[in-house]
Design a protein around this motif. Structure first.
Motif, short mmCIF file in Angstrom:
data_model
loop_
_atom_site.label_atom_id
_atom_site.label_comp_id
_atom_site.label_asym_id
_atom_site.label_seq_id
_atom_site.Cartn_x
_atom_site.Cartn_y
_atom_site.Cartn_z
N TYR A 1 -0.87 -52.06 0.62
CA TYR A 1 -2.11 -51.49 0.11
C TYR A 1 -3.18 -51.58 1.19
O TYR A 1 -3.26 -52.58 1.90
CB TYR A 1 -2.61 -52.29 -1.10
N GLY A 2 -4.00 -50.56 1.29
CA GLY A 2 -5.12 -50.58 2.22
C GLY A 2 -6.38 -50.18 1.48
O GLY A 2 -7.14 -51.01 1.01
N THR A 3 -6.56 -48.89 1.31
CA THR A 3 -7.65 -48.38 0.49
C THR A 3 -7.06 -47.54 -0.64
O THR A 3 -5.89 -47.18 -0.60
CB THR A 3 -8.60 -47.51 1.33
N GLY A 4 -7.88 -47.26 -1.64
CA GLY A 4 -7.41 -46.44 -2.75
C GLY A 4 -6.44 -47.16 -3.66
O GLY A 4 -5.53 -46.54 -4.23
N ARG B 1 -10.36 -56.33 -5.18
CA ARG B 1 -10.76 -56.99 -3.94
C ARG B 1 -9.73 -56.73 -2.84
O ARG B 1 -8.62 -56.29 -3.10
CB ARG B 1 -10.90 -58.49 -4.19
N THR B 2 -10.11 -57.05 -1.62
CA THR B 2 -9.18 -56.95 -0.49
C THR B 2 -8.10 -58.02 -0.64
O THR B 2 -8.40 -59.17 -0.97
CB THR B 2 -9.92 -57.16 0.84
N SER B 3 -6.87 -57.64 -0.43
CA SER B 3 -5.76 -58.58 -0.64
C SER B 3 -5.80 -59.71 0.40
O SER B 3 -6.18 -59.50 1.56
CB SER B 3 -4.42 -57.86 -0.55
N GLU B 4 -5.40 -60.90 -0.04
CA GLU B 4 -5.37 -62.06 0.84
C GLU B 4 -4.18 -61.99 1.80
O GLU B 4 -4.24 -62.46 2.94
CB GLU B 4 -5.31 -63.33 -0.01
N ILE B 5 -3.08 -61.43 1.30
CA ILE B 5 -1.88 -61.18 2.11
C ILE B 5 -1.40 -59.78 1.75
O ILE B 5 -1.76 -59.26 0.70
CB ILE B 5 -0.77 -62.22 1.86
N PRO B 6 -0.61 -59.13 2.59
CA PRO B 6 -0.19 -57.75 2.30
C PRO B 6 0.61 -57.65 1.00
O PRO B 6 1.52 -58.46 0.75
CB PRO B 6 0.68 -57.38 3.50
N LEU B 7 0.28 -56.66 0.19
CA LEU B 7 1.07 -56.30 -0.98
C LEU B 7 1.58 -54.89 -0.75
O LEU B 7 0.80 -53.96 -0.56
CB LEU B 7 0.22 -56.35 -2.26
#
Length: 307
Positions: free
Chosen positions: A230-233, A215-221
């Motif tokens: 992380y963004g895509t991939g 899933r899309t992260s809730e906060i930046p990792l």
């Protein structure tokens, strides 16, 4: 006050009894441990009573440290601490996947268990070791690695780079390091982690990740591979991480540039705090592993004393 980052400890920080005090004191931490025990029976015993030798086996180390990492972060959230971002060192990044919501806690734990199996199998099939090169700038350390025939794999902080390679090649690294004005210290690990010798583990992880929903992260990792969020991939980056260098120094530098000024290490020990202090003296870093350190962290944040 700037932003708060939770950073997750990696392999090597494990010790007997880790997480027991938080298990007893925090319902949120206890929930994480019970999840781990349900999926992998014996995890609690290994964390709380496992011997040093047992905990040093990769197949045990990674699931146990993951459980402690995530339990500490859960206790922080339970205490009202809201993180703005996260990063994890090597296996600590898998705990970060759960903390930021990219994977469910259960899937992240299953992934780290499989990761441990794959990396241990790689270590048996393609034996290797690791050593820390100390006291040299990265370019000189990289040159030393090239001469010894090993790979630079962990860029920890100024003056500290970890190399990995075959056992014979690692054994000659101290001599080349001394010639360059530094030194090399052999690490007590069972394989050449984050090097091309882990390619089979990386391929296995790619197959494993195909089973999970990311899933899309809730906060930046922040990724070990790119030192950026992380963004895509995500799946490709997670799989690559096993055979790619950990860009820890660059990750912390990027996080500081992005506005983070407080780093809370979740998990056993304070190794990452030490690295962060060597990367920058302008930010605060402290660890949370037990109720006392948790209470102190909450107090410092509420009083703004980290700024």
């Amino acid at each position: 006050m700037g932003w708060i980052a939770v950073v997750f400890a990696g392999q090597g920080a494990q010790h007997t009894g880790m997480g027991k005090e938080l298990y007893d004191a925090s319902p949120a931490a206890r929930s994480v441990f019970k999840m781990a025990e349900r999926i992998r029976p014996g995890t609690l015993r290994q964390c709380f009573d496992g011997t040093k030798r047992e905990l040093s086996e990769t197949v045990n180390t990674q699931p146990c440290v993951f459980a402690v990492d995530l339990a500490c972060a859960a206790a922080l959230r339970e205490a009202g601490v809201k993180a703005n971002g996260a990063a994890g060192f090597s296996l600590g990044e898998i705990a970060g996947l759960a903390f930021t919501g990219i994977l469910s806690e259960e899937d992240a734990f299953r992934l780290v268990c499989r990761r441990a199996e794959l990396m241990e199998q790689c270590s048996r099939n393609r034996p290797g070791s690791m050593a820390a090169v100390l006291g040299l700038e990265n370019e000189k350390a990289e040159d030393v690695c090239k001469k010894a025939g090993v790979w630079p794999v962990n860029y920890n902080c100024p003056g500290q780079l970890v190399a990995a390679g075959g056992t014979d090649a690692i054994s000659v690294l101290p001599g080349f390091s001394a010639e360059a004005g530094g030194k090399a210290v052999r690490l007590a690990v069972s394989g050449a982690f984050h090097s091309p010798l882990m390619s089979d583990a990386s391929e296995g992880l790619a197959k494993e990740l195909a089973q999970y929903t990311l899933r899309t992260s809730e906060i930046p990792l922040y990724s070990n591979v790119t030192a950026r969020p992380y963004g895509t991939g995500e799946a490709e980056l997670i799989a690559r991480q096993a055979k790619s260098p950990v860009l820890w120094q660059k990750t912390i530098e990027n996080m500081i540039s992005d506005g983070f000024d407080l780093f809370i290490e979740a998990g056993p020990g304070t190794t990452l705090c030490g690295l962060i202090h060597r990367i920058s003296t302008k930010v605060a870093a402290f660890g949370v592993e037990n109720p006392d350190s948790l209470e102190e962290a909450v107090r410092m944040i509420s009083e703004g004393k980290h700024a």
